[in-house]
Design an enzyme around this catalytic site. Structure first.
Site, mmCIF file in Angstrom:
data_model
loop_
_atom_site.group_PDB
_atom_site.id
_atom_site.type_symbol
_atom_site.label_atom_id
_atom_site.label_comp_id
_atom_site.label_asym_id
_atom_site.label_seq_id
_atom_site.Cartn_x
_atom_site.Cartn_y
_atom_site.Cartn_z
ATOM 1 C CD GLU A 84 -87.203 88.621 35.747
ATOM 2 O OE1 GLU A 84 -88.449 88.498 35.697
ATOM 3 O OE2 GLU A 84 -86.505 87.996 36.562
ATOM 4 C CD GLU A 112 -89.497 88.737 40.484
ATOM 5 O OE1 GLU A 112 -90.273 87.811 40.745
ATOM 6 O OE2 GLU A 112 -89.652 89.520 39.540
HETATM 7 C C1 GLA Z 1 -90.624 87.086 37.525
HETATM 8 C C2 GLA Z 1 -89.492 86.088 37.710
HETATM 9 C C3 GLA Z 1 -89.132 85.350 36.463
HETATM 10 C C4 GLA Z 1 -90.367 84.955 35.693
HETATM 11 C C5 GLA Z 1 -91.145 86.198 35.372
HETATM 12 C C6 GLA Z 1 -92.360 85.887 34.520
HETATM 13 O O1 GLA Z 1 -90.202 88.364 37.322
HETATM 14 O O2 GLA Z 1 -88.328 86.686 38.243
HETATM 15 O O3 GLA Z 1 -88.397 84.191 36.828
HETATM 16 O O4 GLA Z 1 -91.134 84.091 36.456
HETATM 17 O O5 GLA Z 1 -91.583 86.794 36.563
HETATM 18 O O6 GLA Z 1 -93.120 86.999 34.238
#
Ligand code: GLA
Ligand code: ZN
Length: 666
Positions: free
Chosen positions: A312, A153
């Site tokens: 995710e 991210e």
């Molecule tokens: C983000 C991160 C993950 C985790 C999630 C939790 O997307 O990439 O590592 O922290 O949030 O919701």
């Protein structure tokens, strides 16, 4: 440039982030056994593992990762292997404290979390490429590794750093962009408040200033910070392409948070081999499934309409919002399949196994701390089976019905201080117009504000511009071409105001869009909090508006469809329609929401010749089509069974809260 790395070896993905370094070895075998039970086909591995992989400078410990990858491979589970560069080890920061980012206020952030990175720091850059090279050399041709997951991210939680190293890099970036100081002084409008620069060395990042800092300086700094992070991604990607040929490279995007520092995903999508996205339901009182649909449509759009992957989402509650409710029975599958409907090649989660310690131990996972005897696990294994049953939709594409313009760059510009109203919010307008189209069961393809002149009105009969504050020179002419050839354009207020330097377009508002809209705006007159005005249509309809009013002067050929009925701009046009060639351009000069906005959107849809499908509210019908066939996803967010009509005229039931996938007979 990305290598033409195919993602053929990536199965229709079901799985999650796998963090075995948090667990003793005994657990790994159980993990893999349970992954098979759940139908897991892929995991993201090693995203935060740098400290474990390189416990001391230059001393690598591969043994544990060899074992884990071997176990996964033995079970037929594909690996999306992380480069762990979002969290360098503690020893790295001890040796290079300057790699920690500095805020605008001059505070150097500390180690102990993640993403504490100055993207200009040479030691960080060297260390990140070194660990990436070492990983690629070791696992680049491992048969289990089907995708590379670079970093995590980018842009979150911090994008920009304001240290001296960044200041020097910023000056270099500005020299490239402007070539001469004269050009920079002109673009930034430094004649205002006596900011003229006589030497490049005088330029600093937009650090904390007594009053508002030059908006163009701030905007360029955001672009610079985005470019620095992107350069670091590209450096890792190029190493992976060289040492792991044929394996695609991604980094997980977050295309749809409604605030915070973001990167420009139109630019980032060009650099990845496969677009991947993370999406979490927001508990902010709004219809979260609409935001999910928007995020999925936007991700598909930055991927150029082609395949993308949801890397995710959460099985149930997250733990980083003020309140984190659990998902209702069936909601997880509905969310996952909702992404698949809109083009995702599978559904992955953060994370496989719930953590026992650390900042995210209350974040739900595929496998809860309590084990397998619970609703969550039963739903996970059910979903695994469902995803497996959809394997042959891989490669099919979701078909968008209408188009909408979105620009991160314009959003950044608009979000700076001292606009006519502090409540102007381009994301809110995007969400609201999207919601109106969602409520007409239409699928939206998003477009950047470039190349719109070539947009085919047959393919996209309606183009919506919810708020494009900053419109590069040429956008107006492009939109005019689209409309003249038969397109229907719907533009809302505060669009076309400035160019890419945050400089007003010459002449009356809305500078860049005057001609296509056939009007000028004499004066902005934003409403105060709580203040509303009535808008009355020529057909007798009436609406309630807030936030914005303005004095619109329609030109020849521009028809007034509704007027401000009261308030300071009473009597003036609030909604106009301008015929251009064989199309029409609509302009909405105030903020409507909910049913009022839907009514205006319906007027434009009627002009565009789009007849909305007859379905209950909160039921989605989304089509994926391709060589393997046509798949119709019916997603039912309501509490009752609904019936959908299939192309052969038959009616099929979709259970309350459920999803059905109907395949057209071949
Ligand atoms: C983000 C991160 C993950 C985790 C999630 C939790 O997307 O990439 O590592 O922290 O949030 O919701
Ligand atoms: Zn820095």
């Amino acid at each position: 440039m990305p290598s033409p790395a195919p993602h053929d070896r990536l199965p229709l993905a079901f799985g999650g982030d796998y963090n075995p370094e948090q667990w003793p070895r005994e657990v790994w075998e159980e993990d893999v056994r349970l992954m098979r039970e759940a139908g897991v086909t892929a995991v993201s591995l090693g995203v935060f593992s740098w400290a474990r992989l390189e416990p001391r400078p230059g001393a690598y410990d591969w043994e544990w990762l060899d074992t884990v990858i071997g176990l996964l491979h033995g079970a037929g589970i594909a690996v999306n292997l992380g480069t762990p560069t979002v969290v360098p080890p503690a020893w790295f920061y001890r040796a290079h404290p300057d790699a920690l980012p500095v805020t605008r206020e001059g505070v150097r952030l500390a180690f102990g979390s993640r993403g504490a990175i100055c993207h200009s720091n040479p030691e960080y850059r060297a260390a990140a490429t070194t660990i990436t090279r070492a990983l690629a050399e070791r696992y680049g041709s491992h048969p289990a590794v089907v995708l590379w997951h670079v970093h995590n991210e980018y842009g979150a939680p911090v994008l920009a750093c304001y240290c001296d190293v960044c200041a020097a890099a910023f000056r270099g970036w500005l020299r490239e962009r402007y070539d001469t100081l004269d050009a920079l002084n002109h673009a930034w409008g430094t004649a205002f408040w006596g900011q003229q620069y006589g030497d490049w060395e005088e330029i600093t990042p937009p650090r904390a200033t007594p009053s508002v800092c030059n908006p163009t300086q701030q905007l360029d700094y955001h672009r610079f910070a985005d470019a620095q992070a992107r350069a670091n991604f590209v450096a890792e990607r190029d190493i992976l392409h060289r040492l792991s040929p044929g394996v695609p490279v991604t980094t997980n995007f977050m295309v749809a948070p409604s605030q915070g520092q973001t990167v420009d995903y139109w630019a980032w999508a060009k650099e990845v081999d496969l677009v991947t996205n993370d999406h979490y339901l927001m508990t902010d009182g709004r219809r979260t499934h609409v935001n999910l649909a928007l995020a999925a449509d936007l991700t598909r759009s930055v991927a150029g309409g082609g395949p993308w992957l949801l890397l995710e989402h959460a099985t149930s509650g997250v733990n980083w919002q003020p309140y984190n409710p659990a998902k209702r029975p069936g909601e997880m599958a509905r969310n996952s399949l909702g992404h698949v409907a809109r083009g995702s090649e599978g559904a992955m989660f953060f994370q496989w196994r719930q953590s026992q310690s650390g900042a995210e131990k209350f974040h739900t996972a595929m496998l809860a701390n309590s084990g397998t005897d619970n609703r969550g696990w039963r739903e996970v294994t059910d979903l695994g089976r469902r995803v497996a049953g959809l394997a042959d939709l891989r490669g099919t594409r979701t078909r968008g019905d209408v188009a909408m313009v979105w620009s991160w760059d314009s959003w950044w510009a608009q979000s700076l201080e001292w606009r006519p109203s502090q409540d102007l919010d381009a994301r809110e307008r995007l969400d609201s117009f999207y919601e109106a189209l969602y409520d007409r069961h239409l699928t939206v393809d998003f477009l950047p504000p470039t190349g719109l002149g070539d947009l085919d009105p047959e393919r996209y009969p309606l183009l919506v511009v919810p708020q494009l504050y900053s419109a590069p020179v040429g956008v107006g002419a492009d939109l005019e071409r689209y409309v003249a050839r038969g397109g229907t354009l719907l533009v809302s207020f505060f669009s076309g105001i400035v160019d890419e330097n945050d400089t007003l377009h010459p002449g009356a508002y809305p500078g860049a869009l005057r001609d296509v809209l056939g009007l000028t705006v004499e004066e902005f007159d934003p409403l105060l909090p709580g203040e509303t005005v009535s808008v009355r249509g020529a057909d007798g309809s009436s609406y309630t508006a807030d936030l914005w009013s303005e004095v619109v002067l329609p030109g020849a050929g521009c028809e007034t469809v509704a007027v401000f009925a009261d308030g300071r701009t009473a009597g003036g046009a609030a909604l106009t329609r301008h015929a251009v060639g064989s199309g029409t351009a609509w302009y909405l000069a105030t903020r409507l929401t909910g049913a009022d906005l839907a009514t205006v959107v319906d007027l434009a849809l009627a002009d565009a010749g789009i007849t909305p499908v007859d379905l209950p509210r909160d039921v989605e019908l989304v089509v994926r089509e391709g060589e393997s066939g046509t798949f119709r996803f019916a997603v039912n967010h309501t509490g009752s069974e609904v019936k959908v009509v299939l192309p052969d005229g038959s009616r099929a039931a979709v259970p309350a809260g459920g999803v059905e996938v109907f395949r057209d007979p071949r």
